[in-house]
Design a protein around this motif. Structure first.
Motif, mmCIF file in Angstrom:
data_model
loop_
_atom_site.group_PDB
_atom_site.id
_atom_site.type_symbol
_atom_site.label_atom_id
_atom_site.label_comp_id
_atom_site.label_asym_id
_atom_site.label_seq_id
_atom_site.Cartn_x
_atom_site.Cartn_y
_atom_site.Cartn_z
ATOM 1 N N HIS A 70 0.830 -1.206 0.000
ATOM 2 C CA HIS A 70 0.000 0.000 0.000
ATOM 3 C C HIS A 70 0.866 1.257 0.000
ATOM 4 C CE1 HIS A 70 -3.860 -2.110 1.579
ATOM 5 N NE2 HIS A 70 -3.293 -2.726 0.572
ATOM 6 N N THR A 71 0.441 2.223 -0.775
ATOM 7 C CA THR A 71 1.263 3.432 -0.912
ATOM 8 C C THR A 71 0.557 4.688 -0.408
ATOM 9 O OG1 THR A 71 0.418 3.641 -3.154
ATOM 10 C CG2 THR A 71 2.579 2.585 -2.910
ATOM 11 N N THR A 72 -0.710 4.564 -0.099
ATOM 12 C CA THR A 72 -1.451 5.767 0.320
ATOM 13 C C THR A 72 -2.341 5.468 1.529
ATOM 14 O OG1 THR A 72 -3.160 5.213 -1.302
ATOM 15 C CG2 THR A 72 -1.517 6.850 -1.986
ATOM 16 N N PRO A 74 -4.184 6.395 4.637
ATOM 17 C CA PRO A 74 -4.559 7.652 5.296
ATOM 18 C C PRO A 74 -4.335 7.575 6.802
ATOM 19 C CG PRO A 74 -6.511 6.408 4.630
ATOM 20 C CD PRO A 74 -5.322 5.608 4.185
ATOM 21 N N ARG A 109 7.077 8.231 0.138
ATOM 22 C CA ARG A 109 6.357 7.326 -0.757
ATOM 23 C C ARG A 109 6.877 5.885 -0.745
ATOM 24 N NH1 ARG A 109 6.627 12.002 -3.405
ATOM 25 N NH2 ARG A 109 4.744 13.222 -3.384
ATOM 26 N N LYS A 195 -3.524 12.856 6.416
ATOM 27 C CA LYS A 195 -2.223 12.821 5.738
ATOM 28 C C LYS A 195 -2.028 11.404 5.179
ATOM 29 C CE LYS A 195 -0.216 16.577 8.178
ATOM 30 N NZ LYS A 195 -1.132 17.509 7.562
ATOM 31 N N VAL A 196 -0.947 11.224 4.443
ATOM 32 C CA VAL A 196 -0.638 9.894 3.915
ATOM 33 C C VAL A 196 0.575 9.356 4.686
ATOM 34 C CG1 VAL A 196 0.157 8.614 1.883
ATOM 35 C CG2 VAL A 196 -1.595 10.391 1.644
ATOM 36 N N GLN A 198 2.787 7.153 4.154
ATOM 37 C CA GLN A 198 4.053 6.974 3.433
ATOM 38 C C GLN A 198 4.708 8.308 3.057
ATOM 39 O OE1 GLN A 198 1.238 5.356 2.926
ATOM 40 N NE2 GLN A 198 1.655 3.170 2.776
ATOM 41 N N GLU A 199 3.958 9.405 3.179
ATOM 42 C CA GLU A 199 4.532 10.703 2.795
ATOM 43 C C GLU A 199 5.045 11.504 3.998
ATOM 44 O OE1 GLU A 199 1.613 12.674 0.382
ATOM 45 O OE2 GLU A 199 1.720 11.108 -1.158
#
Ligand code: SF4
Ligand code: SF4
Length: 210
Positions: A70-72, A74, A109, A195-196, A198-199
């Protein structure tokens, strides 16, 4: 091939976590623990409903492809606060050292840096999104995000529990009046704070770990 082990019974009978001393010290902590308890009850109820329809949960202890693919994911500010607290004040030993290292090396990311040796290194304080993500039928393949490949196999959170959990989060954002709270939930105000995972710049957290 890894043997599929069922989740521990506590997964099906959620318990509210308690940290009495720290809850007295941090006013956001009881709020967050309530939020996770409500979320876990909602997940248990959702899984139960699906199982009554003859579906079987594919997730099992030791399965973690979702954390890598998973990359996003929340995540809400109060959850980030909770992770900072948990990692800095509660993690110990080798897990702590690995969390510190992975957070310091994490690049925006890239997959979640909190996965330690194939298991969530912050399991009691993992975000709502991770708690919600449950898949039926077969386990996710490596690299698969079942939300996109087979949405029908992914548990849909029950609105009643989701709203109740979000409602508990509102005081963290100074939204306290009854009608204010109702409007905030209705209008999805909390989405603006998301927010995400991974970011996030996790190196800042690593720097705060002695
Ligand atoms: S969501 Fe998919 S990868 Fe994650 S634990 Fe469940 S089956 Fe395994
Ligand atoms: S917080 Fe834990 S459960 Fe969520 S993606 Fe990271 S390792 Fe996986």
């Amino acid at each position: 091939m890894q043997e599929n082990k069922p989740f521990e019974p506590s997964y099906f009978e959620p318990q509210r976590l308690t940290f009495s001393t720290e809850e007295a010290r941090h006013d956001w902590l009881p709020m967050l623990l309530d939020i996770y308890f409500i979320t876990d009850r909602g997940v248990r109820e959702g899984v139960r409903r699906e199982e009554n329809k003859g579906r079987s949960l594919a997730c099992y202890k030791g399965c973690s492809a979702c954390c890598r693919s998973h990359t996003t994911i929340p995540i809400y500010p109060i959850e980030i606060t909770g992770l900072y607290w948990y990692i800095i004040e509660k993690s110990t030993g080798e897990t702590r050292e690995k969390l510190r290292w992975q957070c310091s090396e994490h690049k925006q990311r890239e997959p979640c840096p909190l996965l330690i040796d194939g298991a969530c290194g912050v399991h009691p304080m993992r975000p709502q999104a991770c708690r919600h993500f449950n898949v039926f039928g077969k386990p996710c393949a490596e690299g698969e995000d079942a939300f996109y490949t087979r949405r029908k196999d992914v548990l849909t959170p029950i609105k009643k529990y989701k709203d109740e959990a979000l409602s508990k989060m509102l005081p963290f954002h100074k939204i306290t009046g009854r009608s204010q709270r109702r409007d905030a939930i209705k209008q999805g105000l909390l989405n603006t704070y998301v927010k995400v995972l991974q970011e996030i710049d996790w190196s800042k957290l690593a720097k705060r770990m002695p």
